[in-house]
Design an enzyme around this catalytic site. Sequence first.
Site, PDB file in Angstrom:
ATOM      1  CD  GLU A 220      -2.834   1.246   2.345  1.00 53.10           C
ATOM      2  OE1 GLU A 220      -2.989   0.223   3.029  1.00 53.10           O
ATOM      3  OE2 GLU A 220      -3.602   2.217   2.367  1.00 53.10           O
ATOM      4  CG  ASN A 558      -9.255  -2.506   2.603  1.00 54.19           C
ATOM      5  OD1 ASN A 558      -8.542  -3.487   2.838  1.00 54.19           O
ATOM      6  ND2 ASN A 558      -9.152  -1.380   3.279  1.00 54.19           N
ATOM      7  CD  GLU A 559      -9.562  -2.381   7.315  1.00 58.25           C
ATOM      8  OE1 GLU A 559      -9.503  -1.287   7.878  1.00 58.25           O
ATOM      9  OE2 GLU A 559      -8.822  -3.331   7.602  1.00 58.25           O
TER      10      GLU A 559
HETATM   11  O1  AHR Z   1      -2.351  -1.448   6.813  1.00 55.17           O
HETATM   12  C1  AHR Z   1      -2.735  -0.151   7.120  1.00 55.17           C
HETATM   13  C2  AHR Z   1      -4.237   0.038   7.042  1.00 55.17           C
HETATM   14  O2  AHR Z   1      -4.871  -0.783   7.966  1.00 55.17           O
HETATM   15  C3  AHR Z   1      -4.867  -0.337   5.755  1.00 55.17           C
HETATM   16  O3  AHR Z   1      -4.801   0.670   4.826  1.00 55.17           O
HETATM   17  C4  AHR Z   1      -6.288  -0.596   6.132  1.00 55.17           C
HETATM   18  O4  AHR Z   1      -6.908  -1.515   5.291  1.00 55.17           O
HETATM   19  C5  AHR Z   1      -6.185  -1.046   7.555  1.00 55.17           C
HETATM   20  O5  AHR Z   1      -7.065  -0.386   8.357  1.00 55.17           O
END
Ligand code: AHR
Length: 834
Positions: A220, A558-559
């Site tokens: 990321e 994503n979550e």
């Molecule tokens: O890994 C850092 C962050 O943690 C990511 O961007 C997110 O998906 C999670 O909350």
Amino acid sequence: MKLTNLLNFCLLLIVAMPAQAKVENEPDSVFLFSYAHVDGGSGLKFAWSIDGTKWLPVADGFDYLKSDFGPWGSGKKMFRPQLLQSRKDGKWHCLWAATVTGETLAYTVSPDLLKWSCQVYAPAGERSKYAPVDPVPTAERKTMIEGREEDGWMQKTSYATVERLIRFADHKKYRQIQNEECMEQDPVRFAGLEPVEAIVRVRMNDAKPISEHLIGIFFEDINYSADGGLYAELIQNRDFEYAPTDRGNDRNWNSTHSWSVQGDGATLNIRTDAPIHPNNPHYAVLDVRQPGAALQNAGFDGIVVKKGEKYDFSLFSKAMKGKGGKVKVGLVDGAGRKLAQTVVSVSSKEWKQQRAVLTVTADAVDAVLSICPQVAGEYALDMISLFPQKTFKGRKNGLRADLAQTLADLHPRFMRFPGGCVAHGDGVDNIYDWKGSIGPLEARKPMRNLWGYHQTRGLGYFEYFQFCEDIGAEPVPVLAAGVPCQNSGTCSHHSKGELGCMGQQGGIPMEEMGAYVQDVLDLIEYANGDAKKTVWGRKRAEAGHPRPFNLKFIGIGNEDLITDIFAERFTMIFNAVKEKYPEITVIGTTGPFYEGTDYEEGWALATKLDVPMVDEHYYVSPGWLIHNQDFYDRYDRTKSKVYLGEYAAHLPGRPSNIETALSEALYLTAVERNGDIVSMTSYAPLLAKGRHIQWSPDLIYFDNTEVKPTVGYYTQLMYGQNSGNEYLFSAIDLDNRQEAVKKRVGASVVKENESGDIIVKLVNLLPVSVRSQVELDGGALIHPSAIKTVLTGDPKDKQAKPVSSGFELSGNNFSYEMPAYSFTVIRIHSTGNR
Ligand code: AHR
């Protein structure tokens, strides 16, 4: 006074209750008071009372429900919750104001006050839509609880309800104590503990296939992982697109960031008329009245160059006023020493790209790039770029070689991209649109990075796919499920005003979803489509890769907050991908925790739709990892497979040390054991640059000159380099029966089919050694030699590195003493092999 209160309450009850209503649950009924702190900072709490005057907080003010609305952390508020129990089915409905102004209503329902459905957010005017029509009577009142006056709602309920609440919180507290266990307590917990004897029995003929993709990496752009990090570009703000909005309206973070004019007689202006490309609207105009002045860029904390190496320089330019002429391009160090110089010519009246190579004469860590027109005039400049020629595998527009190699060394079986939160963004307008990340660099769409900086997206989808291919990792792109991050704090173009402009997960408007779904399908075509017959396959070929990238996985979401808004959009995308590309494994999402509403609702949706795999995330303490090694043992084998997409052990202060690394190693033995349903795992986050860290711990720290893998990196490396295809069932018997001891010793044995090697992983989280006898039962005679790799150290050790050495085996049964606090991998070569 007390009597008055009681009378008032009775009066309210009488007013609120229909004539025929009777108090429920006699004879054990008590009063239940539900409330949240008046400043909105708490969750839903309870107090109970026998007489309605003297109140006891339930479980010391435990929060039974928290608001999910709003941005991270303290941005999530709960004001004036009202709890209403439906008489019809006994369900508890909770409504609260999610903003201080009260314009946003939040709502959820529970069968037992413990499990809550996904929260719904609506304008306050829609309250009647959610409140049950036939609630058990309640009365609003002020109550003193432990010396603090609280506003809330009182009603009668059974004592069994209160007891259930207390038991639930007690259980949570018990778990909390387990989760907080740490090695610092070991001298007390294990006082007097003698070295432990163990027998590890491995059933060589009892195996199950496990995933080939178990260990991967999560990439990321957080902590300057991409620009200034893995992406080898040395010029900061090369596109002049930095904007104050990238960074909370910081006025110093603008188009001129990292640029300066040295010398007199020249000024730097930023213009937006007639740019190279509409996606890249800003460019610099250097007005040179007196030749000699130079435009300089300081890179990302200085430019590091090495003696004798070559650097590719390029820029887009045009002569705006005057005829233009020669422009000297050079590198200068902090002391003003010239390190390299070349000349380009700028005379075109239209944008034109110039390229040159700079050969550096001395090492420097603080170089600046200097652009010095030799003729007076006005010069438009943009996309000013400098790359080392030595990128990873020598790729143009490539990756920083040392960092990329550190990733490759992990032997990751897959790589996730572009995150994390970056994938779904802060508000709908910040969703990572993959199409803006491909094509000519000057036409890519830069973006605000929600971690507070700028993404050029020079490291875009093409470079990502290319890197995956270069390191033999499967690409696992993750795209937003049509909704932004559930912690969004930014409004979207279409949601302004609706819900108090909190930017909370609103979703792409349904009328735009068709196009969004098409974008998702187009990404698959970009990766796999025919280079001549498909639109997006052609674009891939134009970028230099006619062969397909052979994409097999795609993550959607994503979550996310699992709401109706999410479910509707996810289902659309999922069905479309399934129909057009049934061979692609779609990965769904189950929220940011290992439990709770998003986890449950995410799983329920995945089960309903038969989603092949789901992405779980949990950042937890070492204690959690120790006490939850059976987490996946309990999973239903018939449901979706699991991608543990983000996890890490977090200790207070967030170090990465032997304690965190070993607890991750221990947990991974349990993951390998469950490698039939856990298909992939990736530690997160991956990279973090020196002074630009938003999140700790990370797997690899770095600055401009050094790559500093953490101890946790070595756990990943030992797993990545020693993965298997089959799990061989094994059991450990210890001579010490204490639960605390047993839970801290783990083993996992796998077979690597290609080599035939047997790989034994042994983890010891105890402060004493474990003298183990490893028995490989029922298998063919194994080769007497093996390689042993050991990672060990003091729990707080942040520098430990694994050490490998030869290891002679006495036969199929061999002894090995696991050092205190250690992770060992013994790779036993198959007979006749080597
Ligand atoms: O890994 C850092 C962050 O943690 C990511 O961007 C997110 O998906 C999670 O909350």
